[in-house]
Design a protein around this motif. Structure first.
Motif: not given
Length: 158
Positions: A54-83
C-alpha cells in the motif's frame, strides 16, 4: 569418447573448481556491484523488509499528474512513493510535506512510516515526518525535502 575429456583435453578437478569459483565470483560481483542510484524498486537495497504494497498505491494518484491523492496520506503518517521518488507526509491535518525516499546513511530506500517516523529498515535510521530531521541513527543528515504542491485533492511534485 570419455566424459572426462573437455574440448581442450582432459578435465581435471583443479580446472573444474577454478571454473566454478570464477562463476561464483561473477555472481557475487553482479549482485553487489552496480549503480549507486536507486532503481525505483520498493525493496531495500540491503536488509529490512519490503515496502508494504500500500505504500506506493494511492487511489487516484496519477489523476491530473498528481503523485498521490490527499485522502491517501494519513494524518500523522505518510506514504512512500518510491516509483515517484518522494515520501509524502501529513504531520497535521491539511499540512503536507515531501521528502526524498532515500536514507542519508547508506542510500537504502526508506521502507515504512510508523508513529510519526519515516523508517529505513536497512540500518534502523529514523526521520521526522515533520521536517525530515534525524530522530535516530546511524544516519547523521536529515532526509532532503522535496517540493510538493497541493492542487485540490491531488499532491504533485513542484
Amino acid at each position: 569418447m570419455s566424459d572426462d575429456n573437455g574440448p581442450t583435453g582432459p578435465a581435471t578437478r583443479r580446472t573444474l573448481l577454478a571454473g566454478a569459483g570464477a562463476v561464483g565470483a561473477a555472481v557475487v560481483l553482479t549482485a553487489c556491484g552496480g549503480d549507486d542510484e536507486p532503481t525505483g524498486s520498493t525493496a531495500p537495497t540491503s536488509g529490512g523488509p519490503d515496502v508494504s504494497p500500500s505504500a506506493d498505491a494511492g487511489g487516484d494518484r496519477d489523476a491530473a499528474d498528481g503523485v498521490v491523492a490527499t485522502a491517501d496520506v494519513p494524518v500523522g503518517g505518510g506514504v512512500i512513493l518510491a516509483s515517484k521518488g518522494v515520501v509524502v507526509t501529513q504531520p497535521s491535518a491539511g499540512v503536507f510535506k515531501g521528502f526524498s525516499p532515500i536514507c542519508t546513511h547508506q542510500k537504502c530506500p526508506v521502507s515504512r512510516i510508523d508513529g510519526g517516523t519515516i523508517i529505513c529498515t536497512c540500518h534502523n535510521s529514523r526521520f521526522s515526518i515533520e521536517d525530515g530531521a534525524v530522530k535516530g541513527g546511524p544516519a547523521k543528515k536529515p532526509l532532503p525535502a522535496k517540493e510538493i504542491v497541493v492542487d485540490g485533492d491531488q499532491i504533485r511534485l513542484a
